[in-house]
Motif scaffolding. Structure first.
Motif, PDB file in Angstrom:
ATOM      1  N   VAL A 201       0.826  -1.197   0.000  1.00 40.91           N
ATOM      2  CA  VAL A 201       0.000   0.000   0.000  1.00 40.91           C
ATOM      3  C   VAL A 201       0.867   1.257   0.000  1.00 40.91           C
ATOM      4  CG1 VAL A 201      -0.184   0.038   2.533  1.00 40.91           C
ATOM      5  CG2 VAL A 201      -1.938   1.160   1.135  1.00 40.91           C
ATOM      6  N   PHE A 202       2.085   1.155   0.558  1.00 38.37           N
ATOM      7  CA  PHE A 202       2.965   2.324   0.656  1.00 38.37           C
ATOM      8  C   PHE A 202       3.628   2.673  -0.673  1.00 38.37           C
ATOM      9  CE2 PHE A 202       2.961   0.542   5.027  1.00 38.37           C
ATOM     10  CZ  PHE A 202       2.316   1.599   5.646  1.00 38.37           C
ATOM     11  N   THR A 203       3.589   1.746  -1.623  1.00 40.04           N
ATOM     12  CA  THR A 203       4.101   2.054  -2.966  1.00 40.04           C
ATOM     13  C   THR A 203       2.952   2.082  -3.973  1.00 40.04           C
ATOM     14  OG1 THR A 203       4.498  -0.281  -3.495  1.00 40.04           O
ATOM     15  CG2 THR A 203       6.297   0.939  -2.434  1.00 40.04           C
ATOM     16  N   SER A 253       1.803  -6.114  10.860  1.00 36.97           N
ATOM     17  CA  SER A 253       2.032  -4.939  10.008  1.00 36.97           C
ATOM     18  C   SER A 253       2.302  -5.344   8.563  1.00 36.97           C
ATOM     19  CB  SER A 253       3.203  -4.122  10.539  1.00 36.97           C
ATOM     20  OG  SER A 253       2.914  -3.600  11.813  1.00 36.97           O
ATOM     21  N   LYS A 254       3.055  -6.442   8.382  1.00 27.45           N
ATOM     22  CA  LYS A 254       3.346  -6.925   7.028  1.00 27.45           C
ATOM     23  C   LYS A 254       2.061  -7.360   6.329  1.00 27.45           C
ATOM     24  CE  LYS A 254       5.192 -10.961   6.272  1.00 27.45           C
ATOM     25  NZ  LYS A 254       6.121 -12.101   6.178  1.00 27.45           N
ATOM     26  N   ASN A 255       1.174  -8.014   7.073  1.00 26.15           N
ATOM     27  CA  ASN A 255      -0.094  -8.443   6.484  1.00 26.15           C
ATOM     28  C   ASN A 255      -0.947  -7.251   6.071  1.00 26.15           C
ATOM     29  OD1 ASN A 255      -0.937 -11.545   6.645  1.00 26.15           O
ATOM     30  ND2 ASN A 255       0.529 -11.123   8.285  1.00 26.15           N
ATOM     31  N   ILE A 256      -0.916  -6.209   6.864  1.00 20.24           N
ATOM     32  CA  ILE A 256      -1.653  -4.990   6.502  1.00 20.24           C
ATOM     33  C   ILE A 256      -1.020  -4.326   5.288  1.00 20.24           C
ATOM     34  CG2 ILE A 256      -2.256  -2.666   7.279  1.00 20.24           C
ATOM     35  CD1 ILE A 256      -2.427  -3.845  10.134  1.00 20.24           C
ATOM     36  N   LYS A 257       0.282  -4.241   5.308  1.00 19.85           N
ATOM     37  CA  LYS A 257       1.026  -3.559   4.246  1.00 19.85           C
ATOM     38  C   LYS A 257       0.783  -4.203   2.881  1.00 19.85           C
ATOM     39  CE  LYS A 257       5.812  -2.266   3.113  1.00 19.85           C
ATOM     40  NZ  LYS A 257       7.216  -2.359   3.594  1.00 19.85           N
ATOM     41  N   TYR A 258       0.733  -5.544   2.848  1.00 21.61           N
ATOM     42  CA  TYR A 258       0.631  -6.247   1.568  1.00 21.61           C
ATOM     43  C   TYR A 258      -0.748  -6.847   1.311  1.00 21.61           C
ATOM     44  CZ  TYR A 258       5.655  -5.747   1.086  1.00 21.61           C
ATOM     45  OH  TYR A 258       6.916  -5.233   0.946  1.00 21.61           O
ATOM     46  N   PHE A 263      -8.953  -2.397   3.769  1.00 21.35           N
ATOM     47  CA  PHE A 263      -9.978  -1.943   4.711  1.00 21.35           C
ATOM     48  C   PHE A 263     -10.569  -3.103   5.504  1.00 21.35           C
ATOM     49  CE2 PHE A 263      -9.907   1.446   1.474  1.00 21.35           C
ATOM     50  CZ  PHE A 263      -9.625   2.517   2.314  1.00 21.35           C
ATOM     51  N   THR A 264     -10.633  -4.269   4.880  1.00 21.64           N
ATOM     52  CA  THR A 264     -11.136  -5.447   5.591  1.00 21.64           C
ATOM     53  C   THR A 264     -10.177  -5.874   6.686  1.00 21.64           C
ATOM     54  OG1 THR A 264     -12.289  -6.212   3.608  1.00 21.64           O
ATOM     55  CG2 THR A 264     -11.908  -7.828   5.346  1.00 21.64           C
ATOM     56  N   VAL A 265      -8.890  -5.905   6.379  1.00 18.69           N
ATOM     57  CA  VAL A 265      -7.923  -6.340   7.381  1.00 18.69           C
ATOM     58  C   VAL A 265      -7.830  -5.331   8.522  1.00 18.69           C
ATOM     59  CG1 VAL A 265      -5.805  -5.339   6.388  1.00 18.69           C
ATOM     60  CG2 VAL A 265      -5.675  -7.459   7.667  1.00 18.69           C
ATOM     61  N   LEU A 266      -7.960  -4.037   8.209  1.00 19.03           N
ATOM     62  CA  LEU A 266      -7.966  -3.024   9.266  1.00 19.03           C
ATOM     63  C   LEU A 266      -9.212  -3.138  10.144  1.00 19.03           C
ATOM     64  CD1 LEU A 266      -6.651   0.096   7.313  1.00 19.03           C
ATOM     65  CD2 LEU A 266      -5.438  -1.205   9.081  1.00 19.03           C
ATOM     66  N   LYS A 267     -10.337  -3.498   9.529  1.00 23.63           N
ATOM     67  CA  LYS A 267     -11.577  -3.709  10.289  1.00 23.63           C
ATOM     68  C   LYS A 267     -11.416  -4.874  11.264  1.00 23.63           C
ATOM     69  CE  LYS A 267     -15.060  -6.017   8.665  1.00 23.63           C
ATOM     70  NZ  LYS A 267     -16.227  -6.471   7.877  1.00 23.63           N
ATOM     71  N   TYR A 268     -10.808  -5.975  10.790  1.00 26.73           N
ATOM     72  CA  TYR A 268     -10.614  -7.135  11.649  1.00 26.73           C
ATOM     73  C   TYR A 268      -9.596  -6.848  12.757  1.00 26.73           C
ATOM     74  CZ  TYR A 268     -13.448 -10.652   9.287  1.00 26.73           C
ATOM     75  OH  TYR A 268     -14.505 -11.386   8.794  1.00 26.73           O
ATOM     76  N   LYS A 269      -8.584  -6.054  12.445  1.00 23.04           N
ATOM     77  CA  LYS A 269      -7.609  -5.690  13.478  1.00 23.04           C
ATOM     78  C   LYS A 269      -8.277  -4.858  14.571  1.00 23.04           C
ATOM     79  CE  LYS A 269      -2.997  -3.629  14.060  1.00 23.04           C
ATOM     80  NZ  LYS A 269      -3.283  -2.467  14.903  1.00 23.04           N
TER      81      LYS A 269
END
Length: 286
Positions: A201-203, A253-258, A263-269
């Motif tokens: 997401v950062f690139t 963090s790696k799972n979120i990044k890639y 938005f789904t992974v952030l919701k679950y976190k």
């Protein structure tokens, strides 16, 4: 020798190769307990020709911790000293499992060793590899539980459901003065996570590389259970917990990044944090 050992494996939507993995150790132990977590389908027919296999299925996914406790209790009831716990995607070559059992039976501090484990692959072994080392924790697959200490340690924590179940048991053992022993010169065959080519997401997902990522649901358990284990052992094992949290935070963090579903992974976190704070443990309720 095999009269001292039983084995267990927890199945979830097993493939043919997963069943073949069981054949690499089924005749090396006196009893194999197979627990099926697949919902809607029993695979009991696959094991009807094995006299030393006991198969359990109730059309429900009970996770890892409950099943491991069930297996340990059955093995204790059947008078075994040790229980080999296997993932469905792991296997042995014959000479290695024989070496493993002999190493345990000849270990000088058996009364202090709660869990034994191995290297993941032959490539991790070289001339300088020690015969054994004490470690903070071991993974479930190819671990051997000293059943004489199981009740004193307190069993596997069923609040966790999946993820960190093996780590928590090892930490519980350490907190009670026991040891986790890894034999450095013996290996088993373990399937590591599948690596896929992903952008970050950062690139803006423009540059891709091969990484191992988990589902959003797995991130939920990773984050929630990390917070739970940190709270449970932070004061008892501060240095170990510091390393554990650092490592888990990196993987989350790696799972979120890639993630392809940011938005789904952030919701679950976020849900993981909220459920931990509200003491909603065990299997996720969505």
């Amino acid at each position: 020798m095999k009269n001292n050992f039983a084995a267990c494996v927890i199945l979830y939507n097993p493939k043919k190769e997963d069943i073949a993995n069981i054949l690499t150790y089924v005749n090396k132990v006196k009893k194999v307990y197979i627990f099926e977590n697949t919902e809607g389908k029993s695979n009991e027919n696959l094991f009807q020709n094995f006299e030393n296999v006991s198969y359990f299925w109730n059309n429900d996914n009970k996770g890892i911790a409950i099943r491991l406790n069930e297996a340990c209790k059955k093995a204790i009831s059947d008078d075994f000293d040790y229980l080999l716990t296997m993932d469905q995607d792991s296997s042995f070559i014959e000479e290695n499992i024989d070496q493993y059992f002999n190493a345990i039976l000849n270990f000088k501090e058996k009364e202090k060793a709660a869990v034994y484990g191995l290297e993941y692959a032959e490539n991790d072994i070289n001339d300088r590899t020690p015969e054994y080392i004490e470690v903070d924790h071991l993974i479930t697959s190819a671990s051997i539980i000293n059943l004489k200490l199981f009740n004193e340690i307190g069993g596997f924590d069923e609040n966790l459901f999946i993820d960190g179940v093996d780590i928590e048991y090892c930490y519980s053992a350490l907190s009670k003065g026991f040891k986790n022993i890894k034999f450095g010169r013996i290996f088993f065959n373990h399937t590591l996570g599948i690596r896929t080519k992903r952008g970050s997401v950062f690139t803006l997902y423009l540059f891709k590389k091969y990484v191992s990522v988990h589902s959003s649901l797995r991130v939920y358990y990773m984050h929630r259970n990390m917070l739970y284990i940190k709270n449970k052992y932070g004061k008892l094992l501060p240095e170990i917990i510091y390393k554990f949290v650092k490592n888990q935070s990196y993987h989350i963090s790696k799972n979120i990044k890639y993630s392809n579903e940011l938005f789904t992974v952030l919701k679950y976190k976020r849900k993981a944090f909220d459920d931990y704070k509200n003491n909603k443990m065990g299997k996720i309720i969505e």
